[in-house]
Design an enzyme around this catalytic site. Sequence first.
Site, PDB file in Angstrom:
ATOM      1  N   TYR A 142       1.438 -11.370   6.184  1.00 44.76           N
ATOM      2  CA  TYR A 142       0.114 -11.345   6.819  1.00 44.76           C
ATOM      3  C   TYR A 142      -0.930 -11.416   5.715  1.00 44.76           C
ATOM      4  CZ  TYR A 142      -3.985  -9.486   9.314  1.00 44.76           C
ATOM      5  OH  TYR A 142      -5.237  -9.297   9.848  1.00 44.76           O
ATOM      6  N   ASP A 237      -0.773 -12.675  -2.855  1.00 42.32           N
ATOM      7  CA  ASP A 237      -1.603 -11.773  -2.064  1.00 42.32           C
ATOM      8  C   ASP A 237      -1.170 -10.339  -2.371  1.00 42.32           C
ATOM      9  OD1 ASP A 237      -2.867 -10.188  -0.237  1.00 42.32           O
ATOM     10  OD2 ASP A 237      -2.420 -11.450   1.506  1.00 42.32           O
ATOM     11  N   LYS A 270      -7.710  -3.114  -0.516  1.00 44.56           N
ATOM     12  CA  LYS A 270      -7.219  -1.738  -0.332  1.00 44.56           C
ATOM     13  C   LYS A 270      -7.513  -0.808  -1.513  1.00 44.56           C
ATOM     14  CE  LYS A 270      -3.871  -3.387   3.068  1.00 44.56           C
ATOM     15  NZ  LYS A 270      -4.112  -2.879   4.406  1.00 44.56           N
TER      16      LYS A 270
HETATM   17  C1  LIG Z   1      -1.176  -8.471   2.295  1.00 42.97           C
HETATM   18  C2  LIG Z   1      -2.452  -8.410   3.065  1.00 42.97           C
HETATM   19  N1  LIG Z   1      -3.358  -9.389   2.901  1.00 42.97           N
HETATM   20  C3  LIG Z   1      -4.534  -9.378   3.549  1.00 42.97           C
HETATM   21  C4  LIG Z   1      -4.858  -8.362   4.429  1.00 42.97           C
HETATM   22  C5  LIG Z   1      -6.169  -8.372   5.130  1.00 42.97           C
HETATM   23  O1  LIG Z   1      -6.976  -7.371   4.618  1.00 42.97           O
HETATM   24  P1  LIG Z   1      -8.172  -6.738   5.496  1.00 42.97           P
HETATM   25  O2  LIG Z   1      -7.534  -5.972   6.597  1.00 42.97           O
HETATM   26  O3  LIG Z   1      -8.917  -5.894   4.505  1.00 42.97           O
HETATM   27  O4  LIG Z   1      -8.988  -7.881   5.993  1.00 42.97           O
HETATM   28  C6  LIG Z   1      -3.946  -7.327   4.623  1.00 42.97           C
HETATM   29  C7  LIG Z   1      -4.252  -6.226   5.554  1.00 42.97           C
HETATM   30  O5  LIG Z   1      -3.472  -5.360   5.841  1.00 42.97           O
HETATM   31  C8  LIG Z   1      -2.716  -7.347   3.920  1.00 42.97           C
HETATM   32  O6  LIG Z   1      -1.800  -6.387   4.082  1.00 42.97           O
END
Ligand SMILES: Cc1ncc(COP(=O)(O)O)c(C=O)c1O
Length: 428
Positions: A142, A237, A270
């Site tokens: 995700y 990511d 995060k």
């Molecule tokens: C690996 C990863 N990328 C992107 C996101 C998206 O981040 P946000 O919820 O701050 O938009 C998340 C959210 O949990 C994530 O776990």
Amino acid sequence: MSKNQTLFERAQRVIPGGVNSPVRAFRAVGGTPRFITRGDGAYIYDADGQRYIDYIGSWGPMILGHGHPAVLEAVISAAREGFSYGAPTEREIELAEEILKLVPSMEQVRLVSSGTEATMSAIRLARGATGRSKFIKFEGCYHGHTDALLVKAGSGLATFGHPTSAGVPEEVAQHTLVLEFNHLAQLEEAFLLHGKSLACVIIEPIAGNMNFVRTQVAYMKRLRELCTESGALLVLDEVMTGFRVGLASAQGLYAQLIPGFKPDISVFGKVIGGGMPLAAFGASREIMKHLAPLGGVYQAGTLSGNPVATACGLATLREIQKPGFFEALSAKTRSLVDGLATVAKANGVPFSVDCEGGMFGFFLMDKLPQEYQTVMTTDKARFNQFFHAMLDAGVYLAPALYEAGFVSAAHSEADIEATLAAAAQALR
Ligand SMILES: Cc1ncc(COP(=O)(O)O)c(C=O)c1O
């Protein structure tokens, strides 16, 4: 009726599903979501006054626990100076310098407000820098809720994806190729067919959105080679893994196992915000020069690099660099997962666990799964039963079997022991 129930009913009248992010609604596990009134160290408290040992930590950011004194002080003092200016501040430079010091693969970084924004911008940057449109993502990873990333696999390998969300036109998904995680032959074939037209490959190095699944080292090595050979950019990511699995993040772990390994673009979120809305993406100067105002790839934000959020992130990053921080956190997480495995074994429950730094996953199956489809074969009814038994015992785990868990520096040995005692009851 409990206060949580009353609040949930009230919330559903004014907020779709009663929540501002779907997983909070407890749909996967059933029951009433807990409305949180405050957090303190390793604990959160709900509207009925129930205390929980918190293994969500706001889905990752709260690596120091709730209300860490140094972070609180930094936030209060920044808030006193002003909430937002829409003009640059020295603190943004400080945070950028701090992040770059810890992530040698990046020479420059741009601060934004959410992980979604950061991955969206990273894809745009990759496309702008390469002049190519297509990209690869993996099933079970995700990357936020950007249109082109809300895509599931097509019916065959050579086909592109289909939207997983209503409201995303097929045309938007047509450049997104979705592959099975850790499937080497599929990866080779995808590059053979599309390598020269790929802008990038985006991957969670340790996928925390299908519980906890590591990219196999040989797979990551080959992925890096294929990207380099074809001119596609490798985007890691690390929104979840960044400064969570170790000070050098997941890319540091892979660099230890694959000589010379580094991504082309990295995405963070995060932990770098410490619980405030803050995320970032970065790369070499060569790649970052494509970004406005230097280059033609547009990206902007009213609250980007917000002074209160940067203060929170900076204070958090300073704490986690203290000597022994990750050693202690890792040992704590390890004692939790090992303890859970022991308890499960004693009760004859199929169980497997993995962890890194302050992030962990457990599966109600004998062997650690390597990709999404296997994760989803988890005995859902049994997981839900376990989740609710733990919640009733004051232990707050992620309310879905495909989510990772998080331990903070504030968790004590007594908290871990209490968790294991609750698990022993729940699995009996
Ligand atoms: C690996 C990863 N990328 C992107 C996101 C998206 O981040 P946000 O919820 O701050 O938009 C998340 C959210 O949990 C994530 O776990």
